[in-house]
Design a protein around this motif. Structure first.
Motif, PDB file in Angstrom:
ATOM      1  N   HIS A 163      -9.749  12.908   8.483  1.00  0.00           N
ATOM      2  CA  HIS A 163      -8.406  13.475   8.296  1.00  0.00           C
ATOM      3  C   HIS A 163      -7.475  12.490   7.596  1.00  0.00           C
ATOM      4  O   HIS A 163      -6.710  12.872   6.714  1.00  0.00           O
ATOM      5  N   GLY A 164      -7.558  11.222   7.986  1.00  0.00           N
ATOM      6  CA  GLY A 164      -6.713  10.203   7.362  1.00  0.00           C
ATOM      7  C   GLY A 164      -6.967  10.052   5.870  1.00  0.00           C
ATOM      8  O   GLY A 164      -6.062   9.711   5.105  1.00  0.00           O
ATOM      9  N   ILE A 165      -8.173  10.329   5.451  1.00  0.00           N
ATOM     10  CA  ILE A 165      -8.530  10.249   4.032  1.00  0.00           C
ATOM     11  C   ILE A 165      -8.092  11.522   3.304  1.00  0.00           C
ATOM     12  O   ILE A 165      -7.502  11.468   2.230  1.00  0.00           O
ATOM     13  N   LEU A 166      -8.377  12.668   3.922  1.00  0.00           N
ATOM     14  CA  LEU A 166      -8.091  13.946   3.254  1.00  0.00           C
ATOM     15  C   LEU A 166      -6.601  14.229   3.071  1.00  0.00           C
ATOM     16  O   LEU A 166      -6.227  14.957   2.159  1.00  0.00           O
ATOM     17  N   THR A 167      -5.759  13.657   3.911  1.00  0.00           N
ATOM     18  CA  THR A 167      -4.325  13.919   3.758  1.00  0.00           C
ATOM     19  C   THR A 167      -3.792  13.450   2.405  1.00  0.00           C
ATOM     20  O   THR A 167      -2.788  13.968   1.927  1.00  0.00           O
ATOM     21  N   ASP A 168      -4.476  12.493   1.807  1.00  0.00           N
ATOM     22  CA  ASP A 168      -4.034  11.996   0.497  1.00  0.00           C
ATOM     23  C   ASP A 168      -4.093  13.070  -0.587  1.00  0.00           C
ATOM     24  O   ASP A 168      -3.335  13.008  -1.556  1.00  0.00           O
ATOM     25  N   ALA A 169      -5.003  14.035  -0.443  1.00  0.00           N
ATOM     26  CA  ALA A 169      -5.157  15.056  -1.492  1.00  0.00           C
ATOM     27  C   ALA A 169      -3.939  15.973  -1.583  1.00  0.00           C
ATOM     28  O   ALA A 169      -3.291  16.042  -2.642  1.00  0.00           O
ATOM     29  N   PRO A 170      -3.540  16.686  -0.520  1.00  0.00           N
ATOM     30  CA  PRO A 170      -2.349  17.533  -0.665  1.00  0.00           C
ATOM     31  C   PRO A 170      -1.083  16.710  -0.876  1.00  0.00           C
ATOM     32  O   PRO A 170      -0.243  17.061  -1.716  1.00  0.00           O
ATOM     33  N   GLY A 183      -0.733  13.743  -2.279  1.00  0.00           N
ATOM     34  CA  GLY A 183      -0.716  13.216  -3.642  1.00  0.00           C
ATOM     35  C   GLY A 183      -0.444  14.293  -4.671  1.00  0.00           C
ATOM     36  O   GLY A 183       0.350  14.100  -5.599  1.00  0.00           O
ATOM     37  N   ALA A 184      -1.090  15.440  -4.509  1.00  0.00           N
ATOM     38  CA  ALA A 184      -0.902  16.533  -5.473  1.00  0.00           C
ATOM     39  C   ALA A 184       0.539  17.021  -5.456  1.00  0.00           C
ATOM     40  O   ALA A 184       1.164  17.191  -6.513  1.00  0.00           O
ATOM     41  N   TRP A 185       1.079  17.250  -4.273  1.00  0.00           N
ATOM     42  CA  TRP A 185       2.440  17.793  -4.189  1.00  0.00           C
ATOM     43  C   TRP A 185       3.493  16.805  -4.673  1.00  0.00           C
ATOM     44  O   TRP A 185       4.418  17.188  -5.392  1.00  0.00           O
ATOM     45  N   PHE A 186       3.345  15.549  -4.317  1.00  0.00           N
ATOM     46  CA  PHE A 186       4.359  14.594  -4.742  1.00  0.00           C
ATOM     47  C   PHE A 186       4.241  14.267  -6.237  1.00  0.00           C
ATOM     48  O   PHE A 186       5.248  14.025  -6.905  1.00  0.00           O
ATOM     49  N   MET A 187       3.035  14.300  -6.787  1.00  0.00           N
ATOM     50  CA  MET A 187       2.889  14.124  -8.235  1.00  0.00           C
ATOM     51  C   MET A 187       3.484  15.323  -8.965  1.00  0.00           C
ATOM     52  O   MET A 187       4.109  15.174 -10.023  1.00  0.00           O
ATOM     53  N   ALA A 188       3.306  16.522  -8.411  1.00  0.00           N
ATOM     54  CA  ALA A 188       3.909  17.716  -9.022  1.00  0.00           C
ATOM     55  C   ALA A 188       5.422  17.578  -9.058  1.00  0.00           C
ATOM     56  O   ALA A 188       6.063  17.919 -10.064  1.00  0.00           O
ATOM     57  N   MET A 189       5.996  17.061  -7.977  1.00  0.00           N
ATOM     58  CA  MET A 189       7.454  16.901  -7.958  1.00  0.00           C
ATOM     59  C   MET A 189       7.918  15.847  -8.962  1.00  0.00           C
ATOM     60  O   MET A 189       8.998  15.961  -9.524  1.00  0.00           O
ATOM     61  N   TYR A 190       7.089  14.853  -9.189  1.00  0.00           N
ATOM     62  CA  TYR A 190       7.413  13.880 -10.236  1.00  0.00           C
ATOM     63  C   TYR A 190       7.401  14.574 -11.602  1.00  0.00           C
ATOM     64  O   TYR A 190       8.318  14.413 -12.409  1.00  0.00           O
ATOM     65  N   LEU A 191       6.367  15.378 -11.847  1.00  0.00           N
ATOM     66  CA  LEU A 191       6.280  16.085 -13.129  1.00  0.00           C
ATOM     67  C   LEU A 191       7.396  17.113 -13.291  1.00  0.00           C
ATOM     68  O   LEU A 191       7.756  17.458 -14.415  1.00  0.00           O
ATOM     69  N   ASP A 192       7.945  17.593 -12.185  1.00  0.00           N
ATOM     70  CA  ASP A 192       9.072  18.525 -12.258  1.00  0.00           C
ATOM     71  C   ASP A 192      10.302  17.903 -12.919  1.00  0.00           C
ATOM     72  O   ASP A 192      11.210  18.614 -13.348  1.00  0.00           O
TER      73      ASP A 192
END
Length: 195
Positions: free
Chosen positions: A76-83, A85-94
């Motif tokens: 779980h500690g590893i998998l949390t990086d996927a959502p 990371g994706a969501w916060f990178m999307a907000m950067y691209l916004d």
């Protein structure tokens, strides 16, 4: 900054004082967590979630994999990086208005929604090992995560329909909910390690 050593209540740097105990924030947060741990009103939700969580870890090999027995790091500690990371990178691209950045942000929000599913399942497996108080915190954590996923799913749908401004706004709200949930998740992880 110049390192000055440890003072009576924390690490001291020239121009900066880091407290290691006491203080306002961490003490209040821990008190809030203790209140949630003692909140018996959460017990019906805990009781409802225990059987499916237990079924996740019935198989010894799957349980060992999910709990990170070989690596010492729960999945779980590893998998949390996927959502995250994706969501916060999307907000950067916004922050960029060009079509390429907008398409990439939409895809990243979708990736976060999709990867939230295995992340949640691995979290329930971890939760199944916790004590009653930590399970109560976990129910609140899961509720906040569920709300965040729904908000990001709404953001994804809005973006796919060409409603970028709504999608961006929803992502920002979802990020706030996600950060609150992450604080609870971090507390549960430290409680499990005995910190």
């Amino acid at each position: 900054m110049e390192l000055r050593g440890f003072g009576p209540s924390g690490l001291q740097l020239q121009g900066l004082h880091l407290r290691t105990e006491g203080g306002g924030g961490p003490g209040r947060f821990r008190r809030l967590m203790r209140r949630i741990e003692q909140l018996e009103a959460l017990d019906p939700a805990v009781s409802a979630a225990e059987p499916p969580a237990g079924r996740l870890v019935q198989n010894r090999r799957l349980r060992s994999f999910l709990h990170g027995d070989a690596t010492g790091i729960p999945l779980h500690g590893i998998l949390t990086d996927a959502p995250f990371g994706a969501w916060f990178m999307a907000m950067y691209l916004d922050l960029y208005s060009d079509p390429g950045a907008q398409r990439a942000a939409t895809r990243l929000v979708g990736l976060g929604v999709i990867t939230a599913v295995p992340t949640a399942l691995s979290g329930w497996a971890e939760w199944s090992l916790a004590g009653r108080g930590t399970k109560r915190v976990g129910i609140v954590h899961a509720g906040l995560n569920g709300a965040a996923v729904l908000i990001f799913a709404g953001s994804w749908a809005a973006r796919l329909r060409g409603r970028r401004k709504l999608g961006v706004g929803l992502a920002r709200v979802g990020a706030l909910v996600l950060m609150a949930s992450a604080m609870l998740g971090g507390y549960m992880g430290s409680a499990r390690r005995g910190a």
